[in-house]
Motif scaffolding. Structure first.
Motif, PDB file in Angstrom:
ATOM      1  N   VAL A  97      57.122  59.006  43.868  1.00 32.93           N
ATOM      2  CA  VAL A  97      57.072  59.891  45.040  1.00 32.93           C
ATOM      3  C   VAL A  97      55.653  59.966  45.591  1.00 32.93           C
ATOM      4  N   LYS A  98      54.678  60.112  44.702  1.00 28.79           N
ATOM      5  CA  LYS A  98      53.283  60.211  45.125  1.00 28.79           C
ATOM      6  C   LYS A  98      52.824  58.943  45.833  1.00 28.79           C
ATOM      7  N   LEU A  99      53.093  57.797  45.225  1.00 33.16           N
ATOM      8  CA  LEU A  99      52.662  56.530  45.822  1.00 33.16           C
ATOM      9  C   LEU A  99      53.303  56.312  47.186  1.00 33.16           C
ATOM     10  N   THR A 100      54.610  56.531  47.251  1.00 32.17           N
ATOM     11  CA  THR A 100      55.324  56.301  48.511  1.00 32.17           C
ATOM     12  C   THR A 100      54.859  57.262  49.597  1.00 32.17           C
ATOM     13  N   ALA A 101      54.701  58.537  49.255  1.00 33.27           N
ATOM     14  CA  ALA A 101      54.308  59.540  50.251  1.00 33.27           C
ATOM     15  C   ALA A 101      52.907  59.268  50.791  1.00 33.27           C
ATOM     16  N   PHE A 102      51.959  58.978  49.903  1.00 29.37           N
ATOM     17  CA  PHE A 102      50.587  58.736  50.355  1.00 29.37           C
ATOM     18  C   PHE A 102      50.487  57.437  51.157  1.00 29.37           C
ATOM     19  N   ILE A 103      51.226  56.415  50.755  1.00 26.86           N
ATOM     20  CA  ILE A 103      51.178  55.154  51.496  1.00 26.86           C
ATOM     21  C   ILE A 103      51.733  55.330  52.898  1.00 26.86           C
ATOM     22  N   VAL A 104      52.902  55.937  53.018  1.00 24.98           N
ATOM     23  CA  VAL A 104      53.532  56.086  54.331  1.00 24.98           C
ATOM     24  C   VAL A 104      52.714  57.025  55.217  1.00 24.98           C
ATOM     25  N   ALA A 105      52.207  58.126  54.647  1.00 24.39           N
ATOM     26  CA  ALA A 105      51.372  59.038  55.436  1.00 24.39           C
ATOM     27  C   ALA A 105      50.104  58.330  55.911  1.00 24.39           C
ATOM     28  N   GLY A 106      49.492  57.555  55.020  1.00 21.12           N
ATOM     29  CA  GLY A 106      48.301  56.805  55.420  1.00 21.12           C
ATOM     30  C   GLY A 106      48.599  55.759  56.465  1.00 21.12           C
ATOM     31  N   GLN A 107      49.727  55.099  56.347  1.00 21.16           N
ATOM     32  CA  GLN A 107      50.114  54.106  57.353  1.00 21.16           C
ATOM     33  C   GLN A 107      50.286  54.741  58.721  1.00 21.16           C
ATOM     34  N   MET A 108      50.918  55.892  58.783  1.00 21.87           N
ATOM     35  CA  MET A 108      51.105  56.544  60.070  1.00 21.87           C
ATOM     36  C   MET A 108      49.764  57.002  60.653  1.00 21.87           C
ATOM     37  N   PHE A 109      48.865  57.464  59.788  1.00 25.03           N
ATOM     38  CA  PHE A 109      47.549  57.919  60.239  1.00 25.03           C
ATOM     39  C   PHE A 109      46.754  56.756  60.837  1.00 25.03           C
ATOM     40  N   VAL A 110      46.912  55.560  60.288  1.00 28.03           N
ATOM     41  CA  VAL A 110      46.174  54.385  60.764  1.00 28.03           C
ATOM     42  C   VAL A 110      46.935  53.649  61.858  1.00 28.03           C
ATOM     43  N   ALA A 111      48.237  53.460  61.663  1.00 24.46           N
ATOM     44  CA  ALA A 111      49.006  52.577  62.542  1.00 24.46           C
ATOM     45  C   ALA A 111      49.242  53.168  63.927  1.00 24.46           C
ATOM     46  N   VAL A 112      49.483  54.465  64.013  1.00 22.01           N
ATOM     47  CA  VAL A 112      49.802  55.051  65.324  1.00 22.01           C
ATOM     48  C   VAL A 112      48.618  54.933  66.294  1.00 22.01           C
ATOM     49  N   PRO A 113      47.396  55.354  65.910  1.00 20.04           N
ATOM     50  CA  PRO A 113      46.270  55.145  66.849  1.00 20.04           C
ATOM     51  C   PRO A 113      45.978  53.673  67.112  1.00 20.04           C
ATOM     52  N   ALA A 114      46.109  52.813  66.072  1.00 19.64           N
ATOM     53  CA  ALA A 114      45.848  51.388  66.272  1.00 19.64           C
ATOM     54  C   ALA A 114      46.848  50.784  67.250  1.00 19.64           C
TER      55      ALA A 114
END
Length: 294
Positions: A97-114
């Motif tokens: 749960v921790k790995l999946t949540a942090f990865i997806v949250a980080g992806q959205m934080f980076v991918a949406v502005p990019a």
């Protein structure tokens, strides 16, 4: 005239038969695809002794293996042992749960502005950089595995969850998917908003993100499905068993407690089933945005 009517009816009948045959074929494929899940559900309420008899050929490498249809003596002992007497299960489950949540949250934080930047910048440099992103998206993990390992070892985060999270946060596929969603927003909408405000940041938050939300949701859901079951990244970067997700823990369970394996597998499958059924419309809308032409 009668020949025309006969041919017309024959054509309609042949299309009807072809349609029914296609439906039957698809239904059979769906049924066969669900068999492993049904076996998993039945095995989770079957005792160890009965499972060892049915799966003797698989467990011991000799004897026969039978299809598990219905248990002769159903039991919930496997669930009781897993949920109340096996603390290791909770460790690996919450690691996942921790790995999946942090990865997806980080992806959205980076991918949406990019993705927003790529969609609003139309110069040659931006186009070249986006094509590089596309090429990186096509590369499998095995190609970038060595370079990732060298960087992670150099910055000193090997054998930590950060070693798995950080490389995945900068995945290129969410950028590509969300970028196509931003392109699907009509240019007239941006022009109308620019008449009220010249702030690019406000346009991003009040126009771009809400209208591209199907693509953002699809990228997040697909990311959850992908990283919930990841094997290669934790296998390479995590050496301490206490840090492992369930994808590394379950294959190491002893066959002496085969019921525990079935129960663990079923429990970790349920969140993905709920996500797929609850978010299938969002995934369909988000992927449909990829067909938009620039």
């Amino acid at each position: 005239m009668n020949d025309f009517i006969i041919k017309r009816k024959a054509a309609i009948f042949s299309r009807f038969i072809a349609k029914k045959a296609a439906i039957l074929f698809i239904s059979l494929v769906c049924v066969f695809s669900c068999i492993p899940v049904l076996i998993l559900a039945v095995g989770s309420v079957t005792g160890n002794y009965e499972l060892s008899v049915y799966l003797e050929g698989v467990l011991r490498g000799q004897g026969k293996t039978y299809l598990l249809v219905l248990p002769a003596f159903p039991t919930y002992q496997g669930f009781i042992e897993t949920l109340f007497y096996e603390p290791e299960f909770y460790v690996v489950f919450w690691n996942s749960v921790k790995l999946t949540a942090f990865i997806v949250a980080g992806q959205m934080f980076v991918a949406v502005p990019a993705a927003w930047g790529f969609s609003r910048c139309h110069g040659r440099l931006a186009s070249l950089l986006f094509y590089v992103y596309t090429i990186l998206m096509l590369l499998p993990f095995q190609v970038t595995m060595l370079s990732n390992y060298l960087v992670i070892d150099a910055i000193g985060i090997k054998d930590t969850h950060a070693a798995v999270i950080l490389p995945a946060v900068f995945s290129t596929f969410p950028v590509f998917l969300i970028y196509r969603s931003f392109l699907g927003v009509p240019e007239e909408v941006y022009e109308a908003f620019s008449l009220e405000s010249s702030s690019r940041l406000r346009m991003f938050y009040h126009v771009g993100v809400p209208l591209a939300m199907p693509g953002i949701k699809a990228a997040a859901l697909l990311g959850v499905i992908e990283y919930w079951n990841m094997v290669e990244q934790p296998l390479l970067f995590l050496k301490t068993p206490a840090l492992w997700p369930f994808s590394l823990y379950i294959p190491g369970i002893s066959y002496d407690n085969i019921s525990y394996i079935f129960v663990c597998s079923l429990i970790v499958l349920l969140p993905m089933v709920l996500i797929i059924f609850g978010g299938k419309e969002a995934v369909s809308e988000g992927i449909g945005a990829m067909a938009v032409k620039k």
